[in-house]
Design an enzyme around this catalytic site. Structure first.
Site, PDB file in Angstrom:
ATOM      1  N   GLU A 168       0.854  -1.203   0.000  1.00 52.47           N
ATOM      2  CA  GLU A 168       0.000   0.000   0.000  1.00 52.47           C
ATOM      3  C   GLU A 168       0.886   1.249   0.000  1.00 52.47           C
ATOM      4  O   GLU A 168       0.825   2.095   0.883  1.00 52.47           O
ATOM      5  CB  GLU A 168      -0.960  -0.007   1.199  1.00 52.47           C
ATOM      6  CG  GLU A 168      -1.851  -1.226   1.283  1.00 52.47           C
ATOM      7  CD  GLU A 168      -2.861  -1.330   0.146  1.00 52.47           C
ATOM      8  OE1 GLU A 168      -2.927  -0.413  -0.690  1.00 52.47           O
ATOM      9  OE2 GLU A 168      -3.566  -2.354   0.095  1.00 52.47           O
TER      10      GLU A 168
ATOM     11  N   ASP B 290       7.321  27.004 -25.044  1.00 51.32           N
ATOM     12  CA  ASP B 290       6.847  27.958 -24.035  1.00 51.32           C
ATOM     13  C   ASP B 290       8.082  28.538 -23.366  1.00 51.32           C
ATOM     14  O   ASP B 290       8.881  27.798 -22.778  1.00 51.32           O
ATOM     15  CB  ASP B 290       5.950  27.265 -23.006  1.00 51.32           C
ATOM     16  CG  ASP B 290       5.354  28.237 -22.010  1.00 51.32           C
ATOM     17  OD1 ASP B 290       4.872  29.307 -22.434  1.00 51.32           O
ATOM     18  OD2 ASP B 290       5.371  27.932 -20.798  1.00 51.32           O
TER      19      ASP B 290
ATOM     20  N   ASP C 275       5.491  31.057 -27.803  1.00 48.25           N
ATOM     21  CA  ASP C 275       4.704  32.077 -27.103  1.00 48.25           C
ATOM     22  C   ASP C 275       5.075  33.465 -27.638  1.00 48.25           C
ATOM     23  O   ASP C 275       6.246  33.857 -27.633  1.00 48.25           O
ATOM     24  CB  ASP C 275       4.990  31.978 -25.615  1.00 48.25           C
ATOM     25  CG  ASP C 275       4.119  32.913 -24.778  1.00 48.25           C
ATOM     26  OD1 ASP C 275       3.333  33.670 -25.371  1.00 48.25           O
ATOM     27  OD2 ASP C 275       4.246  32.871 -23.547  1.00 48.25           O
TER      28      ASP C 275
ATOM     29  N   HIS D 251       3.319  24.356 -18.452  1.00 46.97           N
ATOM     30  CA  HIS D 251       4.311  24.822 -19.426  1.00 46.97           C
ATOM     31  C   HIS D 251       4.306  23.966 -20.694  1.00 46.97           C
ATOM     32  O   HIS D 251       4.338  24.485 -21.814  1.00 46.97           O
ATOM     33  CB  HIS D 251       5.699  24.840 -18.777  1.00 46.97           C
ATOM     34  CG  HIS D 251       5.678  25.481 -17.419  1.00 46.97           C
ATOM     35  ND1 HIS D 251       5.439  26.818 -17.239  1.00 46.97           N
ATOM     36  CD2 HIS D 251       5.819  24.946 -16.175  1.00 46.97           C
ATOM     37  CE1 HIS D 251       5.455  27.085 -15.933  1.00 46.97           C
ATOM     38  NE2 HIS D 251       5.673  25.967 -15.276  1.00 46.97           N
TER      39      HIS D 251
ATOM     40  N   ASP E  50       1.033  24.438 -22.572  1.00 46.27           N
ATOM     41  CA  ASP E  50       1.087  25.643 -23.412  1.00 46.27           C
ATOM     42  C   ASP E  50       1.911  25.402 -24.672  1.00 46.27           C
ATOM     43  O   ASP E  50       1.535  25.837 -25.768  1.00 46.27           O
ATOM     44  CB  ASP E  50       1.672  26.816 -22.619  1.00 46.27           C
ATOM     45  CG  ASP E  50       0.663  27.445 -21.675  1.00 46.27           C
ATOM     46  OD1 ASP E  50      -0.547  27.139 -21.791  1.00 46.27           O
ATOM     47  OD2 ASP E  50       1.069  28.238 -20.800  1.00 46.27           O
TER      48      ASP E  50
END
Length: 411
Positions: free
Chosen positions: A136, A261, A316, A393, A396
């Site tokens: 677990e 970006d 960008d 990032h 984008d």
């Protein structure tokens, strides 16, 4: 000791894992999966099988809370001993909680990390602790807690093996889900479901219950039985597929797009390379780069290693000078048009694709961003329709790369 054919106790889905452990090719094995996937059964068998091959080695089995040991991993290890026919040679006690293989004196010791001092004080009269199993995994505090245990326990021996098993939590941001995606030398990650388990090992009642949940609540079925990271209802990308993209597939990709970006620090510079199958409306993301505090000339050289000279890179437009720099350094760089509503439209275009396929080994940071990207929520935890401008990032970079496609379709 009786002889048993291992194919009678190890499911075919785990044969590659068993072979890698036996050959010493794996130092760490992460076993994720849903109910009935045999991950815990396989882990317990591999602990014993490894001990039998290495008579100077001991094992430690851990859960987060000590009072859960007896009815879980302790019982599981006794089951594995019985299946392998070594129960007559095992001396089992609960105080201290351990199983001793009497032919060699090897021990399997059980601890809960709610009392971490006991783990740090382990001393062996003979041999060394070479095997640690975390059951677990997601219930532990995080990778630092796991790392501290490994550093404390796995000392002094020529061999080590760590096993980590868990049912993936629904939330992609859970540290254990993130951990599965991390690449590390000697680490193998394996995902199994009850569908890879021989049906006669499960029983009809188990299969009926699984089928009922699949029909009545498909999302819960995917989480509980298939071990999928289904999210908490706030995930942006329901069409995400994290899966290998082969070299042969990439060779046949003919519609390539590249996006950048800009970033410096703490936000990184990010690059992605992808192929778009327009007929099937599937986006394949198979290349990524990420850097911090690296100048434009250096990142331009990184990009040029990925692309052909005539390929376009869309970046960008917030940094026109950086785009100018790229062109000066020999990269055909175009500024993303952006404008009012461009973020919302491009995100909806991505969400509307049949699938966004990301290779998590080739693009681990991109896979993580897309998997963990969630709508913003109100103070009461209710989701909104807003996309957060953080940890996006590579998202984008992908939006910019595909701008020529989604803008054309929007007109």
């Amino acid at each position: 000791m009786s002889t048993i054919s291992l194919d009678k106790v190890i499911a075919p889905a785990f044969y590659p894992i068993h072979a890698a452990i036996r050959k010493g090719e794996a130092q760490e094995v992460v076993l994720a999966g849903g109910r009935g996937s045999l991950k815990s059964s396989t882990a317990s068998l591999e602990v014993w099988l490894t001990l039998l091959r290495r008579p100077d080695c001991h094992a430690v089995v851990l859960r987060k809370v000590g009072n859960t040991l007896r009815n879980s991993v302790y019982a599981q290890m006794m089951w594995a001993a019985d299946v392998l026919g070594i129960t007559p040679y095992c001396k089992a006690t609960v105080s201290p909680m351990e199983i001793i293989y009497t032919l060699t004196g090897q021990k399997v010791m059980f601890f809960g990390l709610d009392d971490p001092g006991k783990v740090k004080s382990i001393k062996m009269q003979r041999g060394y602790v070479g095997i640690v199993w975390f059951e677990e995994l997601d219930q532990f505090a995080g990778p630092e807690e796991i790392r501290n245990v490994e550093q404390s326990v796995l000392r002094g021996g020529p061999f080590s093996l760590t096993l980590k098993s868990f049912n993936p939590p629904a939330a992609a941001r859970n540290w254990a889900n993130r951990y599965v995606l991390e690449n590390k030398p000697g680490k193998l990650a394996h995902h199994s479901t009850y569908l890879t388990t021989p049906t006669e090992w499960l029983g009809q009642r188990f299969l009926d219950d699984a089928a009922h949940l699949e029909n009545t609540n498909p999302i819960k079925y995917r989480h509980e039985y298939l071990g999928e990271v289904v999210g908490n209802g706030t995930q942006v990308f329901d069409n995400l597929h994290l899966e290998p993209i082969s070299v042969d597939q990439i060779k046949h990709f003919d519609r390539i797009y590249n996006g950048v970006d800009w970033g410096w620090y703490p936000d990184p510079w990010a690059f992605n390379r992808m192929h778009y199958d327009a007929g099937r409306r599937v986006l394949y993301i198979f290349g990524e780069e990420e850097r911090q505090k690296v100048r434009n000339q250096e990142t331009a050289e990184i990009v040029k290693k990925w692309i052909d000279p005539d390929e376009i890179v869309t970046a960008d437009s917030a940094e026109n000078k950086s785009c100018d720099d790229y062109r000066a350094f020999g990269v055909r760089c175009r500024e993303a048009e952006k404008g009012p509503g461009s973020v919302a439209y491009s995100m909806k275009w991505l969400q509307g694709l049949s699938a966004i396929c990301i290779d998590p080994e080739r693009c681990p940071r991109t896979a993580r961003e897309f998997a963990e990207y969630e709508y913003t929520t109100t103070k009461d935890g209710e989701p909104t329709n807003e996309y957060p401008d953080a940890d996006n990032h590579h998202i984008d970079a992908v939006r910019y790369a595909m701008e020529r496609v989604w803008r054309r379709r929007g007109r």
